[in-house]
Scaffold this active site. Sequence first.
Site, PDB file in Angstrom:
ATOM      1  N   CYS A 121      45.406  67.618  62.492  1.00 23.20           N
ATOM      2  CA  CYS A 121      46.328  68.594  61.766  1.00 23.20           C
ATOM      3  C   CYS A 121      47.629  67.660  61.561  1.00 23.20           C
ATOM      4  CB  CYS A 121      46.690  69.803  62.838  1.00 23.20           C
ATOM      5  SG  CYS A 121      47.681  71.023  62.087  1.00 23.20           S
TER       6      CYS A 121
ATOM      7  N   ASP B 103      43.254  75.540  65.441  1.00 18.40           N
ATOM      8  CA  ASP B 103      42.357  74.326  65.620  1.00 18.40           C
ATOM      9  C   ASP B 103      41.359  74.844  66.741  1.00 18.40           C
ATOM     10  OD1 ASP B 103      44.408  74.484  67.649  1.00 18.40           O
ATOM     11  OD2 ASP B 103      44.408  72.501  67.807  1.00 18.40           O
TER      12      ASP B 103
ATOM     13  N   LEU C 177      49.451  77.170  64.774  1.00 18.20           N
ATOM     14  CA  LEU C 177      48.503  76.473  63.889  1.00 18.20           C
ATOM     15  C   LEU C 177      47.834  75.278  64.785  1.00 18.20           C
ATOM     16  CD1 LEU C 177      47.538  75.348  61.324  1.00 18.20           C
ATOM     17  CD2 LEU C 177      49.988  73.902  61.250  1.00 18.20           C
ATOM     18  N   ASP C 178      48.544  74.371  65.515  1.00 14.92           N
ATOM     19  CA  ASP C 178      48.005  73.366  66.340  1.00 14.92           C
ATOM     20  C   ASP C 178      49.062  73.078  67.397  1.00 14.92           C
ATOM     21  OD1 ASP C 178      47.388  71.034  67.760  1.00 14.92           O
ATOM     22  OD2 ASP C 178      47.585  69.677  65.930  1.00 14.92           O
ATOM     23  N   PRO C 179      48.862  73.999  68.457  1.00 18.43           N
ATOM     24  CA  PRO C 179      47.405  74.623  69.006  1.00 18.43           C
ATOM     25  C   PRO C 179      47.342  76.242  68.442  1.00 18.43           C
ATOM     26  CG  PRO C 179      49.061  74.642  70.679  1.00 18.43           C
ATOM     27  CD  PRO C 179      49.705  73.917  69.684  1.00 18.43           C
TER      28      PRO C 179
END
Length: 385
Positions: free
Chosen positions: A165, A136, A131-133
Site C-alpha cells: 500500500c 488491507d 486504509l493500511d491497516p
Amino acid sequence: MTIDPVPASGTVHWIGAGLSTGSGLAALCDTAARVRLWHRTESRAADALDRLGLAGRAEPRAYTLAALTADLAPGDVVVSMLPAPEHAPLLAECVRLGAHFACSSYVSEAVLEQVPAAEKAGVVVLTEAGLDPGIDHLFAHALVARAREAIGDGTAASYTLTSYCGGVPAVPNDFTYRFSWAPAGVLNALRSPARYIEDGAETVADRPWEATRRHLVGGETFEVYPNRDSVPFVAQYGLPDAWTPRTFVRGTLRLEGWLRAWDGVFEELKAGDDARIAALARELAAAYPTTEDDRDRVVLAVSLDVRAGTGRTWSGGYLLDLVGDARESAMARCVSRTLALGVRHVLDGSLPPGLNRAAETAARSEQWLRELAEEGVEFTLQAER
C-alpha cells in the site's frame, strides 16, 4: 461469561482534524445523534468543519485530555486521530468512564495491555480500521476464504501473499512523493526493521529500503519494500496449518524511481540521530507538501497465489487505486470512511467488548467491503484462477 457492550449513547467525539480526516466525519454526522470535533483550539476545529462542509452539524471543541474526559459520558465513542503514542492514555480514560474507543492505528503493546479491563467494562476497542491497516485486512481475509474453499484446509500447499500500500502523488514529481501524513512517521517507519517471509524462511531487513524491488500492478511498475512485522498476520489472516508460505510480506508501495530519488534521505537515515531525523522531517515537509493544488493517489494491491501438492492452483487479488479530488484527498477518503464505518458498528452494538480489528473473519470482511463500495471507496476483485 459473555459481556454485553455498554449501550452506545449516540455521541461521537472525533479527536484531531489532520490530513486523514475527511468525508468519514460527514458520514458520522448523518448517523450519530451528536458529533463533537476536538482539535488544538476551538477555532481550528471550527475551521476544519467549515473546510469539510460540516459547520453546524458537529460541535467544535478545544482538545485536552482533561477537557475531553470532563465531557465524556458512558456509551460515548471516542475516535482518536492523534499520534499512536497518545492512544493508550486516551483509552485508559475511556475504560474508566465506560466510553468506547476507535482508531485506525496498529495495536500497540500499551493498548493491548488495557484490553482485558476494557472487555470487563463492556468497552469496545476498535483498531486497525483505516486504509493500511484496515482495508488491507479486509482484502486479505476475503482472498484467504476464497482460496480455502477452492483448495481445502487439509490439502498440503504452498502460497505467496503480498500486500502493498502507498500514498503517492497523482502527478509524479522529481522526488516521487508528497507528504500526505506526518513526515516524521514516514521516516521513522523506514528506520524500523522489517520481518517477513521470503523463499520459505523468515527474513529481517534492518533497513527496509534495502529490500526494495520492482512490482507490477495492473501493468504499471512500482517499487515496494517490506515494513513492520508481517509474520503475525499469517495467523491473523487464518491461513491453514497445512499450507506453507513461500512468500508472505506486507509492505509499502512507491512510484518507480523512488529508491534513486530518495538516496540522500537514506544516507541521512543511516547517519542521523533522532534530533537530525526530526529536523529532516520538517525540511522535507516544507519542500514536498501536499497542497490544495495537488492530487494524491492511493494504491493498495493485495494478492494471494496457492499451489497444492496435487497440482491444483488458485490465485486472486484486490486492487484499490484512487485519486483525490478538490473535496478531499484519496488518503482521507479511505482512512476516514473505513474508520467511520467501524464506528457505526460500535453505535449499532454489533461489535463485542474488547479488541476488534477492522476484520477478524471473512464474513465480516465481505460485509465491510460491500458497505465501503456503497459509500464510494472503489476497488476491484481481480480474476480468480
